[in-house]
Motif scaffolding. Structure first.
Motif, PDB file in Angstrom:
ATOM      1  N   GLU A 132      20.389  26.622  68.305  1.00  0.00           N
ATOM      2  CA  GLU A 132      20.995  27.318  67.157  1.00  0.00           C
ATOM      3  C   GLU A 132      21.824  28.517  67.598  1.00  0.00           C
ATOM      4  N   LEU A 133      21.504  29.066  68.789  1.00  0.00           N
ATOM      5  CA  LEU A 133      22.235  30.241  69.269  1.00  0.00           C
ATOM      6  C   LEU A 133      23.648  29.894  69.730  1.00  0.00           C
ATOM      7  N   ILE A 134      23.812  28.813  70.469  1.00  0.00           N
ATOM      8  CA  ILE A 134      25.097  28.516  71.101  1.00  0.00           C
ATOM      9  C   ILE A 134      26.249  28.514  70.095  1.00  0.00           C
ATOM     10  N   PRO A 135      26.121  27.890  68.924  1.00  0.00           N
ATOM     11  CA  PRO A 135      27.241  27.933  67.966  1.00  0.00           C
ATOM     12  C   PRO A 135      27.557  29.335  67.443  1.00  0.00           C
ATOM     13  N   GLN A 136      26.622  30.273  67.638  1.00  0.00           N
ATOM     14  CA  GLN A 136      26.865  31.640  67.168  1.00  0.00           C
ATOM     15  C   GLN A 136      27.607  32.503  68.192  1.00  0.00           C
ATOM     16  N   LEU A 137      27.742  32.016  69.430  1.00  0.00           N
ATOM     17  CA  LEU A 137      28.416  32.796  70.465  1.00  0.00           C
ATOM     18  C   LEU A 137      29.921  32.758  70.207  1.00  0.00           C
ATOM     19  N   PRO A 138      30.530  33.886  69.870  1.00  0.00           N
ATOM     20  CA  PRO A 138      31.912  33.860  69.364  1.00  0.00           C
ATOM     21  C   PRO A 138      32.955  33.405  70.373  1.00  0.00           C
ATOM     22  N   HIS A 139      32.710  33.602  71.660  1.00  0.00           N
ATOM     23  CA  HIS A 139      33.735  33.283  72.652  1.00  0.00           C
ATOM     24  C   HIS A 139      33.425  32.012  73.440  1.00  0.00           C
ATOM     25  N   PHE A 140      32.341  31.353  73.071  1.00  0.00           N
ATOM     26  CA  PHE A 140      31.924  30.151  73.790  1.00  0.00           C
ATOM     27  C   PHE A 140      32.958  29.032  73.725  1.00  0.00           C
ATOM     28  N   PRO A 141      33.586  28.786  72.576  1.00  0.00           N
ATOM     29  CA  PRO A 141      34.521  27.658  72.491  1.00  0.00           C
ATOM     30  C   PRO A 141      35.747  27.803  73.394  1.00  0.00           C
ATOM     31  N   ARG A 142      36.075  29.017  73.806  1.00  0.00           N
ATOM     32  CA  ARG A 142      37.307  29.245  74.564  1.00  0.00           C
ATOM     33  C   ARG A 142      37.381  28.376  75.811  1.00  0.00           C
ATOM     34  N   THR A 143      36.267  28.258  76.525  1.00  0.00           N
ATOM     35  CA  THR A 143      36.238  27.439  77.737  1.00  0.00           C
ATOM     36  C   THR A 143      35.081  26.443  77.690  1.00  0.00           C
ATOM     37  N   ARG A 144      34.569  26.169  76.506  1.00  0.00           N
ATOM     38  CA  ARG A 144      33.388  25.318  76.329  1.00  0.00           C
ATOM     39  C   ARG A 144      32.194  25.862  77.121  1.00  0.00           C
ATOM     40  N   GLY A 145      32.174  27.193  77.246  1.00  0.00           N
ATOM     41  CA  GLY A 145      31.036  27.860  77.874  1.00  0.00           C
ATOM     42  C   GLY A 145      31.125  28.001  79.371  1.00  0.00           C
ATOM     43  N   ARG A 146      32.230  27.622  79.980  1.00  0.00           N
ATOM     44  CA  ARG A 146      32.337  27.725  81.443  1.00  0.00           C
ATOM     45  C   ARG A 146      32.226  29.156  81.939  1.00  0.00           C
ATOM     46  N   ASP A 147      32.619  30.121  81.107  1.00  0.00           N
ATOM     47  CA  ASP A 147      32.582  31.515  81.514  1.00  0.00           C
ATOM     48  C   ASP A 147      31.381  32.256  80.926  1.00  0.00           C
ATOM     49  N   HIS A 148      30.394  31.529  80.468  1.00  0.00           N
ATOM     50  CA  HIS A 148      29.173  32.132  79.931  1.00  0.00           C
ATOM     51  C   HIS A 148      28.043  32.006  80.946  1.00  0.00           C
ATOM     52  N   ILE A 149      27.256  33.068  81.048  1.00  0.00           N
ATOM     53  CA  ILE A 149      26.197  33.152  82.042  1.00  0.00           C
ATOM     54  C   ILE A 149      24.854  33.293  81.330  1.00  0.00           C
ATOM     55  N   PHE A 150      23.898  32.453  81.722  1.00  0.00           N
ATOM     56  CA  PHE A 150      22.551  32.496  81.164  1.00  0.00           C
ATOM     57  C   PHE A 150      21.545  32.687  82.305  1.00  0.00           C
ATOM     58  N   THR A 151      20.406  33.321  82.016  1.00  0.00           N
ATOM     59  CA  THR A 151      19.329  33.450  83.001  1.00  0.00           C
ATOM     60  C   THR A 151      18.141  32.602  82.562  1.00  0.00           C
TER      61      THR A 151
END
Length: 352
Positions: free
Chosen positions: A73-92
């Motif tokens: 449910e969180l991923i669709p709320q990340l405002p900048h995620f669609p820009r690169t389909r999450g390639r530039d997002h970092i998770f631990t």
């Protein structure tokens, strides 16, 4: 701040920052206070998504199914995620389970960068038979040692020539720490146990030794055996370095943190799991004490790349200050190593 829902998985900072998975808190605090941080998304190379998932599970706050539902449910709320389909997002995901704590990760974040200590499989997740870790996408990060541990390890460290044990191993040898239940493989811990039984004057194995005594015995051994257990990674590796004990890594699938930054063969021995036996002992015995001392010295030089300095808020007692003094060189820390690795992953061109 942009995603209020994240508050659900960044609770209990004091508690979550104290376990062996406390690097999730340390990394979060580092990015929060870093001069690299920008609030302008157009200037950002990466978007860090904090979360103390394994602590939420181990602390009893959230069950695995609840964590899976939360992240889906969180991923669709990340405002900048669609820009690169999450390639530039970092998770631990800082445990032996790694990203598999989020069971549907392949559906939601298959391209995102995962910071994790685990690069292989976890015995308690038998349905996963292919490692989720991708060398070119993800980053292997160090486990977290606390100040009192570092000081205890340093206090017991002896010069190479004065160490009485050839090799030591501290950990369980029960079936749950054996080969992966589906993939299989060598039972490396059982092989170590057999060596200790055959060579009781050279090899020490113990599973329930008090921590101060364990630290002292690590500091009294030339080599520390670091086998695969329920998963590939082990906190014993970092303990060995601060005890001045040359790590002998017996975990074929573990990609050690910062392999492209550090010359690891100068202070680490990696031995095939399937060849743990008399040949390994002969090799270790044959290494001159001068060589062992050089490896110790190199390990002492580079071990601080695996150290998470205490946050300023924690620097309020003698233990924290003394532990920080073990690694006084500015710009040498686990967080700085992570920054350097991410710098190499940064895209030089962006889509307008």
């Amino acid at each position: 701040e942009e995603v209020p829902a994240l508050a659900q998985v960044v609770r209990g900072t004091s508690f979550c920052g104290r376990g062996q998975w406390g690097m999730e808190v340390a990394i979060h605090e580092y990015f929060m206070g870093s001069s690299m941080r920008t609030r302008d998304p157009d200037k950002a190379d990466f978007f860090f998504v904090p979360g103390y998932g394994i602590c939420m599970f181990e602390g009893g706050w959230m069950k695995p199914a609840e964590l899976d539902q939360f992240y889906s449910e969180l991923i669709p709320q990340l405002p900048h995620f669609p820009r690169t389909r999450g390639r530039d997002h970092i998770f631990t995901f800082a445990s032996g389970m790694g990203i598999n704590l989020f069971r549907r990760w392949q559906e939601y974040i298959p391209l995102s960068i995962i910071l994790t200590p685990e690069t292989e499989l976890f015995n308690d997740v038998p349905y996963v038979t292919v490692p989720a870790f991708d060398t070119w996408r993800d980053v292997a990060i160090p486990g977290l040692l606390h100040g009192a541990e570092v000081l205890g390890l340093r206090a017991g460290a002896r010069p190479a020539a004065d160490r009485e044990w050839l090799a030591v191993f501290f950990g369980s040898v029960d079936a749950s720490r054996g080969p992966h239940p589906v993939v299989g493989g060598p039972d490396v811990r059982a092989a170590i146990r057999d060596l200790a039984q055959d060579h009781p004057d050279e090899v020490l194995v113990a599973s329930k030794m008090p921590i101060p005594e364990m630290h002292a015995q690590m500091g009294n051994a030339r080599f520390c055996l670091i086998p695969r257990g329920k998963s590939a990674w082990s906190l014993r590796f970092y303990e060995a370095l601060f005890a001045g004990c040359v790590p002998v890594v017996l975990s074929d699938g573990w990609e050690l943190p910062y392999e492209d930054l550090l010359d690891l063969p100068q202070f680490v021995i990696k031995w095939p799991m399937g060849e743990v036996g008399e040949g390994m002992l002969r090799y270790l015995r044959a290494l001159p004490v001068e060589v062992v001392a050089r490896m110790q010295a190199r390990g002492a030089r580079d071990r601080c790349w695996y150290w998470y300095p205490p946050a300023l808020a924690e620097r309020h007692d003698n233990v924290a200050d003394a532990a920080a003094a073990v690694c006084p060189e500015e710009g040498v820390s686990a967080q700085e190593g992570l920054r350097r690795v991410l710098e190499r992953k940064r895209r030089r061109t962006k889509v307008a």
